[in-house]
Design an enzyme around this catalytic site. Structure first.
Site, PDB file in Angstrom:
ATOM      1  N   HIS A 177     -34.680 -22.023  15.762  1.00  0.00           N
ATOM      2  CA  HIS A 177     -34.730 -21.367  15.427  1.00  0.00           C
ATOM      3  C   HIS A 177     -32.861 -21.724  14.076  1.00  0.00           C
ATOM      4  O   HIS A 177     -31.510 -22.147  15.112  1.00  0.00           O
ATOM      5  CB  HIS A 177     -34.883 -19.926  15.629  1.00  0.00           C
TER       6      HIS A 177
ATOM      7  N   ASP B 191     -39.550  -5.895  11.442  1.00  0.00           N
ATOM      8  CA  ASP B 191     -38.692  -6.543  11.200  1.00  0.00           C
ATOM      9  C   ASP B 191     -38.737  -6.370   9.160  1.00  0.00           C
ATOM     10  O   ASP B 191     -37.454  -7.011   8.692  1.00  0.00           O
ATOM     11  CB  ASP B 191     -38.419  -7.335  11.311  1.00  0.00           C
TER      12      ASP B 191
ATOM     13  N   ARG C 140     -32.728  -3.240   5.534  1.00  0.00           N
ATOM     14  CA  ARG C 140     -30.477  -3.362   5.617  1.00  0.00           C
ATOM     15  C   ARG C 140     -30.062  -4.518   4.292  1.00  0.00           C
ATOM     16  O   ARG C 140     -28.645  -4.136   3.928  1.00  0.00           O
ATOM     17  CB  ARG C 140     -30.600  -4.754   6.888  1.00  0.00           C
TER      18      ARG C 140
ATOM     19  N   SER D 176     -33.482  -9.014  15.109  1.00  0.00           N
ATOM     20  CA  SER D 176     -34.139  -9.212  14.198  1.00  0.00           C
ATOM     21  C   SER D 176     -34.897 -10.810  14.282  1.00  0.00           C
ATOM     22  O   SER D 176     -36.055 -11.408  14.165  1.00  0.00           O
ATOM     23  CB  SER D 176     -33.235  -9.615  12.567  1.00  0.00           C
TER      24      SER D 176
ATOM     25  N   LYS E 210     -39.043 -11.974  15.757  1.00  0.00           N
ATOM     26  CA  LYS E 210     -39.812 -13.104  15.787  1.00  0.00           C
ATOM     27  C   LYS E 210     -40.101 -14.358  16.174  1.00  0.00           C
ATOM     28  O   LYS E 210     -41.255 -14.643  17.147  1.00  0.00           O
ATOM     29  CB  LYS E 210     -39.453 -13.344  14.219  1.00  0.00           C
TER      30      LYS E 210
END
Ligand code: URA
Length: 433
Positions: A82, A161, A168, A183, A187
């Site tokens: 990621h 999320d 947010r 967050s 995921k």
């Protein structure tokens, strides 16, 4: 339990227990707790933080707020990666194929771009026919057969999320390390891979402005991963200038294809080889990073990586002839050079400013549901440390129609040119585990 008491607790720097965190997440997802109370809590968290234990508990509560993807039907170690987001970051398009070509199982769920940062799904969709939606069984079958699939996240993955991130975004509570960490990690954990590699970026084009903050975020996420029994590691990489030269969807796919032929920009190649070696070691396919690096370089230069990309494109309905012949990609209507008005060394190249211009050209979204133009963007000719002579092109603009003088000015201001020699920046600062 009352939400108002929990807000009070965090306002006074108290620590939540598991039940309290579960109450907040359940209540918010089930619409029993209103946005305004969660907003107040988020702001209290921004000021007072979360302990490592609270962050791990929050991540787990979020992870289990929706479906968990079970990848156990895929043979071998499933590796995931990621990136915290940047400009020109087409790493997944190169890294996925080369890691798969070396035996890694890459079952990846990616996102779309928002604001000045691009998204892997938008880039892949510039290949006509490419389908980012796959039923779970099909997804698993594809990874078992070819070792690689990149699809979109399903709506039922981590609904907590989706709600929290949207809130947010409008309450100035995005840039808070425990909230970013929970967050991202919720995921990644719900996506079911066995190992996670995080590319945490810092600099003017990234979420984290400083290397120090990037390291704190990386360490926070590694701790969460460890707590959940997953091998989690992180590269800390520089995003003060774009990665590679291309910014914009089809332009980035073309650059990824060049890179898979061993003809890509060196910074992109290096990040993919370094990140890939860590992933192959995490998968226990190679004993050390050096041997993994060699194997990855080989598949990058002998066409095996490119073959994997073609296999994935074919399996997901995309037109492989575009990968075989990049001239098939539709061209932008207008192509013009931005030339330098000075002679000297490039000192600064504002990644965020370039990302914003690429978005304004139509390559990104200002709102979630906007259509994008896959053809438009920028290709850099000069980057930090390069020497430029007045009149030489700094970059090429690919646009739908005439480019305004205002936009040209905005682009020119992204560059700072000085007389003194400038060192090229180090791309990967560290790999943490
Ligand atoms: N990316 C995410 O997925 N979440 C954040 O909070 C920030 C970046």
């Amino acid at each position: 339990m009352r939400m108002v008491d929990l807000i009070e607790l965090k306002k006074n720097n108290g620590e939540f227990n598991k039940e309290q965190i579960q109450f907040i997440i359940d209540g918010y997802v089930n619409e029993k707790i209103p946005d305004y109370q969660v907003s107040a809590l988020l702001m209290a968290i921004c000021f007072n933080g979360l302990t490592a234990k609270e962050t791990a508990l929050l991540t787990q509560a979020m992870e289990y707020s929706g479906d968990i993807i079970d990848l156990s039907m895929i043979e071998g170690v499933k590796v995931d990666k990621h990136s915290t987001g940047g400009v020109g970051d087409k790493t997944s398009l190169v890294l996925g194929p080369i890691v798969a070509a070396c035996g890694g199982k890459v079952a990846k769920m990616s996102g779309r771009g928002l604001g000045h940062t691009g998204g892997t799904l938008d880039k892949l969709e510039s290949i006509p026919g490419f389908n980012i939606y796959k039923e779970k069984d099909e997804f698993i079958k594809q990874v078992n057969e070819i070792g690689l699939a990149i699809i979109g996240q399903t709506a039922s993955l981590v609904p907590a999320d989706k709600k929290l991130y949207a809130l947010r975004d409008v309450t100035a509570t995005v840039s808070c390390i425990p909230l970013i960490a929970s967050s991202i990690m919720s995921k990644k954990l719900a996506s079911g891979a066995d190992t996670i590699l995080l590319d945490v970026k810092y600099g003017k084009g990234a979420f984290m402005q400083t290397k120090e903050d990037a390291k704190v975020l990386a360490k926070t996420m590694i701790e969460i991963g460890k707590h959940c029994g997953k091998d989690t590691r992180a590269t800390i990489s520089n995003m003060n200038q774009p990665l590679g030269n291309a910014i914009g969807n089809s332009l980035e796919v073309i650059e990824a294809i060049h890179t898979l032929k061993g003809k890509g920009p060196k910074d992109l190649e290096e990040l993919c080889l370094k990140a890939g070696s860590t992933m192959l070691v995490q998968a226990k396919l190679y004993e050390n990073e050096d041997s993994a690096y060699k194997a990855l370089k080989e598949v990058m230069y002998n066409g095996q990586g490119l073959k994997k990309l073609k296999e994935m494109v074919k399996a997901q309905g995309g037109n492989v002839s575009y990968i075989e012949n990049i001239d098939n990609f539709e061209k932008a209507n207008v192509m013009i050079d931005l030339t330098s008005k000075q002679t000297g060394y490039i000192k600064t190249l504002e990644a965020k400013a370039l990302g914003v211009v690429a978005m304004k050209l139509g390559g990104g979204r200002m709102t979630k549901d906007e259509d994008i133009d896959h053809r438009v963007g920028l290709v850099l000719n000069k980057k930090i440390g390069d020497y430029v002579v007045s009149g030489e092109p700094l970059l090429k603009i690919y646009a739908r129609d005439k480019v305004s003088d205002e936009l040209l000015e905005e682009l020119y201001h992204a560059y700072e040119i000085v007389d003194e020699k400038v060192d090229r920046p180090v791309l990967i600062e560290e790999i943490l585990k």
